[in-house]
Design a protein around this motif. Structure first.
Motif, PDB file in Angstrom:
ATOM      1  N   GLU A  48       0.846  -1.196   0.000  1.00  0.00           N
ATOM      2  CA  GLU A  48       0.000   0.000   0.000  1.00  0.00           C
ATOM      3  C   GLU A  48       0.879   1.243   0.000  1.00  0.00           C
ATOM      4  O   GLU A  48       1.824   1.345   0.797  1.00  0.00           O
ATOM      5  CB  GLU A  48      -0.906   0.031   1.233  1.00  0.00           C
ATOM      6  CG  GLU A  48      -2.066  -0.949   1.203  1.00  0.00           C
ATOM      7  CD  GLU A  48      -2.970  -0.804   2.422  1.00  0.00           C
ATOM      8  OE1 GLU A  48      -3.858  -1.648   2.580  1.00  0.00           O
ATOM      9  OE2 GLU A  48      -2.755   0.149   3.219  1.00  0.00           O
ATOM     10  N   ASP A  49       0.579   2.190  -0.888  1.00  0.00           N
ATOM     11  CA  ASP A  49       1.273   3.484  -0.937  1.00  0.00           C
ATOM     12  C   ASP A  49       2.785   3.308  -0.998  1.00  0.00           C
ATOM     13  O   ASP A  49       3.546   4.043  -0.338  1.00  0.00           O
ATOM     14  CB  ASP A  49       0.891   4.339   0.278  1.00  0.00           C
ATOM     15  CG  ASP A  49      -0.586   4.695   0.282  1.00  0.00           C
ATOM     16  OD1 ASP A  49      -1.156   4.862  -0.818  1.00  0.00           O
ATOM     17  OD2 ASP A  49      -1.169   4.799   1.371  1.00  0.00           O
ATOM     18  N   GLY A  50       3.244   2.333  -1.777  1.00  0.00           N
ATOM     19  CA  GLY A  50       4.670   2.146  -1.977  1.00  0.00           C
ATOM     20  C   GLY A  50       5.385   1.393  -0.875  1.00  0.00           C
ATOM     21  O   GLY A  50       6.600   1.216  -0.941  1.00  0.00           O
ATOM     22  N   VAL A  51       4.655   0.932   0.132  1.00  0.00           N
ATOM     23  CA  VAL A  51       5.245   0.193   1.250  1.00  0.00           C
ATOM     24  C   VAL A  51       4.763  -1.253   1.186  1.00  0.00           C
ATOM     25  O   VAL A  51       3.557  -1.505   1.043  1.00  0.00           O
ATOM     26  CB  VAL A  51       4.865   0.819   2.612  1.00  0.00           C
ATOM     27  CG1 VAL A  51       5.426  -0.008   3.758  1.00  0.00           C
ATOM     28  CG2 VAL A  51       5.378   2.250   2.685  1.00  0.00           C
ATOM     29  N   SER A  52       5.692  -2.207   1.300  1.00  0.00           N
ATOM     30  CA  SER A  52       5.361  -3.630   1.200  1.00  0.00           C
ATOM     31  C   SER A  52       5.582  -4.317   2.539  1.00  0.00           C
ATOM     32  O   SER A  52       6.555  -4.030   3.245  1.00  0.00           O
ATOM     33  CB  SER A  52       6.221  -4.302   0.123  1.00  0.00           C
ATOM     34  OG  SER A  52       5.987  -3.716  -1.148  1.00  0.00           O
ATOM     35  N   TYR A  53       4.684  -5.262   2.859  1.00  0.00           N
ATOM     36  CA  TYR A  53       4.700  -5.942   4.153  1.00  0.00           C
ATOM     37  C   TYR A  53       4.848  -7.439   3.926  1.00  0.00           C
ATOM     38  O   TYR A  53       4.058  -8.052   3.209  1.00  0.00           O
ATOM     39  CB  TYR A  53       3.403  -5.658   4.910  1.00  0.00           C
ATOM     40  CG  TYR A  53       3.131  -4.189   5.164  1.00  0.00           C
ATOM     41  CD1 TYR A  53       3.374  -3.617   6.406  1.00  0.00           C
ATOM     42  CD2 TYR A  53       2.625  -3.369   4.151  1.00  0.00           C
ATOM     43  CE1 TYR A  53       3.117  -2.268   6.637  1.00  0.00           C
ATOM     44  CE2 TYR A  53       2.379  -2.021   4.367  1.00  0.00           C
ATOM     45  CZ  TYR A  53       2.630  -1.478   5.617  1.00  0.00           C
ATOM     46  OH  TYR A  53       2.384  -0.139   5.841  1.00  0.00           O
ATOM     47  N   TYR A  54       5.855  -8.024   4.570  1.00  0.00           N
ATOM     48  CA  TYR A  54       6.153  -9.445   4.432  1.00  0.00           C
ATOM     49  C   TYR A  54       6.059 -10.101   5.814  1.00  0.00           C
ATOM     50  O   TYR A  54       6.768  -9.714   6.747  1.00  0.00           O
ATOM     51  CB  TYR A  54       7.567  -9.661   3.891  1.00  0.00           C
ATOM     52  CG  TYR A  54       7.844  -9.036   2.546  1.00  0.00           C
ATOM     53  CD1 TYR A  54       7.877  -9.802   1.388  1.00  0.00           C
ATOM     54  CD2 TYR A  54       8.110  -7.664   2.437  1.00  0.00           C
ATOM     55  CE1 TYR A  54       8.151  -9.231   0.144  1.00  0.00           C
ATOM     56  CE2 TYR A  54       8.385  -7.079   1.200  1.00  0.00           C
ATOM     57  CZ  TYR A  54       8.400  -7.875   0.065  1.00  0.00           C
ATOM     58  OH  TYR A  54       8.688  -7.301  -1.152  1.00  0.00           O
ATOM     59  N   VAL A 106       3.740   4.089   7.416  1.00  0.00           N
ATOM     60  CA  VAL A 106       3.532   2.991   8.362  1.00  0.00           C
ATOM     61  C   VAL A 106       2.906   3.506   9.648  1.00  0.00           C
ATOM     62  O   VAL A 106       1.945   2.930  10.175  1.00  0.00           O
ATOM     63  CB  VAL A 106       4.854   2.279   8.659  1.00  0.00           C
ATOM     64  CG1 VAL A 106       4.684   1.267   9.790  1.00  0.00           C
ATOM     65  CG2 VAL A 106       5.388   1.590   7.406  1.00  0.00           C
ATOM     66  N   LEU A 107       3.423   4.611  10.175  1.00  0.00           N
ATOM     67  CA  LEU A 107       2.889   5.158  11.417  1.00  0.00           C
ATOM     68  C   LEU A 107       1.452   5.620  11.255  1.00  0.00           C
ATOM     69  O   LEU A 107       0.644   5.499  12.185  1.00  0.00           O
ATOM     70  CB  LEU A 107       3.774   6.307  11.898  1.00  0.00           C
ATOM     71  CG  LEU A 107       5.157   5.909  12.406  1.00  0.00           C
ATOM     72  CD1 LEU A 107       5.982   7.140  12.739  1.00  0.00           C
ATOM     73  CD2 LEU A 107       5.051   5.001  13.631  1.00  0.00           C
ATOM     74  N   ALA A 108       1.108   6.135  10.076  1.00  0.00           N
ATOM     75  CA  ALA A 108      -0.274   6.540   9.823  1.00  0.00           C
ATOM     76  C   ALA A 108      -1.200   5.332   9.874  1.00  0.00           C
ATOM     77  O   ALA A 108      -2.330   5.418  10.387  1.00  0.00           O
ATOM     78  CB  ALA A 108      -0.370   7.237   8.472  1.00  0.00           C
ATOM     79  N   ARG A 109      -0.740   4.190   9.350  1.00  0.00           N
ATOM     80  CA  ARG A 109      -1.539   2.965   9.414  1.00  0.00           C
ATOM     81  C   ARG A 109      -1.711   2.522  10.874  1.00  0.00           C
ATOM     82  O   ARG A 109      -2.780   2.063  11.274  1.00  0.00           O
ATOM     83  CB  ARG A 109      -0.869   1.850   8.622  1.00  0.00           C
ATOM     84  CG  ARG A 109      -0.758   2.102   7.125  1.00  0.00           C
ATOM     85  CD  ARG A 109      -2.121   2.088   6.457  1.00  0.00           C
ATOM     86  NE  ARG A 109      -2.015   2.267   5.017  1.00  0.00           N
ATOM     87  CZ  ARG A 109      -1.959   3.436   4.391  1.00  0.00           C
ATOM     88  NH1 ARG A 109      -1.982   4.553   5.111  1.00  0.00           N
ATOM     89  NH2 ARG A 109      -1.880   3.519   3.088  1.00  0.00           N
ATOM     90  N   LEU A 110      -0.657   2.653  11.651  1.00  0.00           N
ATOM     91  CA  LEU A 110      -0.710   2.213  13.045  1.00  0.00           C
ATOM     92  C   LEU A 110      -1.639   3.070  13.883  1.00  0.00           C
ATOM     93  O   LEU A 110      -2.277   2.592  14.821  1.00  0.00           O
ATOM     94  CB  LEU A 110       0.698   2.234  13.655  1.00  0.00           C
ATOM     95  CG  LEU A 110       1.609   1.087  13.246  1.00  0.00           C
ATOM     96  CD1 LEU A 110       3.039   1.358  13.677  1.00  0.00           C
ATOM     97  CD2 LEU A 110       1.125  -0.219  13.856  1.00  0.00           C
ATOM     98  N   GLN A 111      -1.726   4.357  13.564  1.00  0.00           N
ATOM     99  CA  GLN A 111      -2.599   5.242  14.332  1.00  0.00           C
ATOM    100  C   GLN A 111      -4.053   4.815  14.230  1.00  0.00           C
ATOM    101  O   GLN A 111      -4.840   5.001  15.171  1.00  0.00           O
ATOM    102  CB  GLN A 111      -2.452   6.687  13.835  1.00  0.00           C
ATOM    103  CG  GLN A 111      -1.117   7.310  14.233  1.00  0.00           C
ATOM    104  CD  GLN A 111      -0.954   8.715  13.678  1.00  0.00           C
ATOM    105  OE1 GLN A 111      -1.792   9.195  12.899  1.00  0.00           O
ATOM    106  NE2 GLN A 111       0.128   9.386  14.049  1.00  0.00           N
ATOM    107  N   LEU A 156      -2.971  -6.175   8.729  1.00  0.00           N
ATOM    108  CA  LEU A 156      -1.806  -7.063   8.783  1.00  0.00           C
ATOM    109  C   LEU A 156      -0.941  -6.749   9.996  1.00  0.00           C
ATOM    110  O   LEU A 156      -0.512  -7.657  10.719  1.00  0.00           O
ATOM    111  CB  LEU A 156      -0.989  -6.923   7.504  1.00  0.00           C
ATOM    112  CG  LEU A 156       0.106  -7.976   7.314  1.00  0.00           C
ATOM    113  CD1 LEU A 156      -0.510  -9.298   6.885  1.00  0.00           C
ATOM    114  CD2 LEU A 156       1.132  -7.517   6.284  1.00  0.00           C
ATOM    115  N   VAL A 157      -0.681  -5.474  10.218  1.00  0.00           N
ATOM    116  CA  VAL A 157       0.119  -5.081  11.376  1.00  0.00           C
ATOM    117  C   VAL A 157      -0.591  -5.463  12.663  1.00  0.00           C
ATOM    118  O   VAL A 157       0.021  -5.968  13.614  1.00  0.00           O
ATOM    119  CB  VAL A 157       0.407  -3.564  11.334  1.00  0.00           C
ATOM    120  CG1 VAL A 157       1.070  -3.112  12.629  1.00  0.00           C
ATOM    121  CG2 VAL A 157       1.293  -3.230  10.146  1.00  0.00           C
TER     122      VAL A 157
END
Length: 224
Positions: free
Chosen positions: A65-71, A210-215, A82-83
């Motif tokens: 999402e938005d250029g950030v990949s999560y594995y 990433v921090l925006a997703r966590l908020q 996911l987080v």
């Protein structure tokens, strides 16, 4: 300490103390098999790089999402979910280790501290953080050889402004990412819980994403 030279004295004192304590505990203070495991995995990856010119892609991201990949091994359809699912594995007595294979900056230091504070406030577990690969010789042995109580979040990034290593067929950035991949492989070999977050080509911007997703994703751990 009364004098700067006293620092050398303290190094010597605790080197001797480590050897003595290890003798009493009947362990070898000069052996670090789990640190070597990460080195061996990295060496294998670098042989592939020298042959093929790039790091092998060993897994696909679960979410991008938005250029950030999560594995990670957990499943979810969005980055926030996911987080949240990854941290839902946390149990009382666990700890979080953040492995930042990034170039240190004041902004990244602040963002990593924000992430640690959220985990402490919401999950009530201890957190540690270090820039890779320099942390490997201090805590890398514990990560793989200690009890399986860690949640490991690794951050990596592309290197658009890279430097070719003299006499080598690869760049400094490729070598750094190979060390990250080697350490991640060693963690997997010891069945550790991992989440790798690839921040794209801009670490600071990716970390803000990433921090925006966590908020918007309150973290809830597993029950004791």
């Amino acid at each position: 300490m009364a004098d700067p030279l006293d620092l050398g004295q303290e190094f010597f004192r605790w080197e001797v103390a480590t050897a003595v304590a290890s003798a009493v505990m009947q362990i070898n203070p000069f052996d670090q098999p789990n640190v070597q495991a990460a080195k061996t995995a990295t060496d294998s990856l670098m042989k592939v790089v020298e042959k093929e010119g790039k790091l092998p892609q060993t897994e696909e991201p679960k979410v991008t999402e938005d250029g950030v990949s999560y594995y990670t091994a957990v499943q979810a359809n969005t980055a926030a979910d996911l987080v949240r699912a990854f941290f839902a594995q946390a149990k009382p007595g666990d700890f979080l280790n953040i492995q930042a294979y990034l170039t240190e900056s004041p902004e990244l230091n602040e963002d990593l501290q924000r992430l640690r504070q959220q985990v402490v406030d919401q999950l009530h577990i201890a957190t540690t953080s270090g820039y890779g690969p320099r942390f490997l010789h201090s805590t890398g042995q514990y990560h793989k050889g200690g009890p399986n109580t860690g949640l490991f979040v690794q951050f990596t990034v592309d290197h658009p402004q890279d430097i070719q290593l003299p006499g080598r067929s690869y760049s400094f950035g490729t070598f750094q990412n190979a060390q990250a991949a080697g350490d991640l492989q060693a963690l997997h070999d010891y069945s550790r819980r991992t989440l790798r977050i690839h921040l794209g080509d801009n670490a600071e911007q990716g970390m803000r994403t990433v921090l925006a997703r966590l908020q918007g994703a309150p973290l809830v751990g597993a029950q004791a």
